[in-house]
Write an enzyme that holds these catalytic residues in place. Structure first.
Site, mmCIF file in Angstrom:
data_model
loop_
_atom_site.group_PDB
_atom_site.id
_atom_site.type_symbol
_atom_site.label_atom_id
_atom_site.label_comp_id
_atom_site.label_asym_id
_atom_site.label_seq_id
_atom_site.Cartn_x
_atom_site.Cartn_y
_atom_site.Cartn_z
ATOM 1 N N ASP A 1 1.728 3.947 4.341
ATOM 2 C CA ASP A 1 1.335 3.273 5.571
ATOM 3 C C ASP A 1 -0.116 2.824 5.386
ATOM 4 O OD1 ASP A 1 1.130 2.660 8.465
ATOM 5 O OD2 ASP A 1 -0.088 4.482 8.509
ATOM 6 N N ASP B 1 -2.729 1.680 8.388
ATOM 7 C CA ASP B 1 -3.628 2.154 9.449
ATOM 8 C C ASP B 1 -3.495 3.652 9.655
ATOM 9 O OD1 ASP B 1 -4.591 -0.525 10.397
ATOM 10 O OD2 ASP B 1 -2.457 -0.779 10.783
ATOM 11 N N ASP C 1 0.887 8.576 8.510
ATOM 12 C CA ASP C 1 0.352 9.477 9.533
ATOM 13 C C ASP C 1 1.181 9.478 10.812
ATOM 14 O OD1 ASP C 1 -0.481 6.807 10.202
ATOM 15 O OD2 ASP C 1 -1.996 7.663 11.549
#
Length: 228
Positions: free
Chosen positions: A22, A24, A169
Site C-alpha cells: 500500500d 499512504d 496499514d
C-alpha cells in the site's frame, strides 16, 4: 494472526517471489486527515452513523458509488482536495528505502496498490527515486479491498498469489484484498490501534503484524524462502 516475535515451528518455509505495498500510511508517512475528509464528504451525523456500523473503517469510495452523479462529483472533488493537501507534506516512511533495497538484493519483485490517484503515485516515484511495477492507483477498477488489483499484479509477474505478500496499514482494505486473493498479508500497525477489542472479531485477519517496516526484514528472513 502471528506477531513478528513468534518463532516459526515448521521446517518448510514458503517461497516468496514478490511483495505488494500500500502507499499512504505504509510506504509514506500518514498525512491525510481521513476523519476530516470523511466528515466533509458525509456530514457529521452520517459520518458518526457509518463509523458506528463499521468499526474497522469507512470505505468512502464504495459508499459514494451509488450517489447521484452531481453529488458523487462533489464528493470526488472534496476527496481530491484533501489528497492534494497531503501531497504537499509527502514523506517516505522510515525503513521503506532500506526494505526496498533488501528486496532488490534478493531479486524479489515489488508492486504497489493504492486507492489514491495516479498523480500521487507519479509524485511518489519522482520524489523518492524508487519505482514499483506494476503500480496500480484508483484509476484501476475495481480497487481494494477487491482482490482484482493484487491478482492483476500476480498475473503480470506470472506468479501465484501464494508466492506474494501484501503489506499495508489497513485491515479493511489491504488485508482483505490480500486474503481474498490468496496471498500472505502483513498489517503495519504503528500505534497498536488494531489491538483494541472492536477489531478482535473481524473475519479476515492478517498473517503477520508489525509496528514498523524495519521489522519486515526479520519477518521475511525467518518465515520465507528468499532464494533467487
Amino acid at each position: 494472526m502471528a506477531n513478528l516475535t513468534t518463532t516459526a515451528s515448521a521446517t518448510h518455509r514458503p517461497r516468496l517471489k514478490g511483495v505488494v505495498f500500500d502507499m499512504d500510511g505504509t510506504l509514506t508517512v500518514p498525512v491525510i486527515d481521513f476523519a476530516a475528509m470523511y466528515k466533509a464528504v458525509l456530514g457529521d451525523d452520517e459520518y458518526r452513523r457509518i463509523k458506528a456500523e463499521s468499526p474497522s473503517g469507512i470505505d468512502i469510495l464504495h459508499h459514494i458509488e451509488n450517489w447521484s452523479p452531481e453529488r458523487q462529483q462533489k464528493a470526488y472533488e472534496t476527496i481530491a482536495d484533501h489528497e492534494r493537501r497531503g501531497l504537499d507534506r509527502l514523506q517516505i516512511m522510515p525503513g521503506a528505502t532500506e526494505l526496498c533495497g533488501f528486496l532488490d538484493s534478493k531479486n524479489i519483485r515489488r508492486g504497489l496498490i493504492t486507492r489514491n490517484v495516479k498523480a500521487a503515485v507519479d509524485l511518489f516515484h519522482e520524489r523518492f527515486g524508487m519505482t514499483f511495477c506494476p503500480a496500480l492507483s484508483r484509476e484501476f477498477r475495481p480497487y481494494k479491498p477487491d482482490p482484482a488489483p493484487l491478482l492483476h499484479i500476480c498475473s503480470a509477474w506470472e506468479v501465484l498469489p501464494g508466492e506474494v505478500m501484501m503489506v499495508g496499514d489497513s485491515l479493511k482494505d489491504d488485508v482483505v484484498c490480500g486474503k481474498q486473493a490468496g496471498a500472505f498479508t502483513c498489517l503495519l500497525d504503528e500505534t497498536g490501534r488494531y489491538d483494541f477489542p472492536e477489531y478482535a472479531n473481524v473475519n479476515l485477519k492478517p498473517d503477520f503484524k508489525v509496528s514498523s517496516l524495519t521489522e519486515v526484514y526479520s519477518l521475511l528472513n525467518d518465515r520465507f524462502d528468499l532464494a533467487p
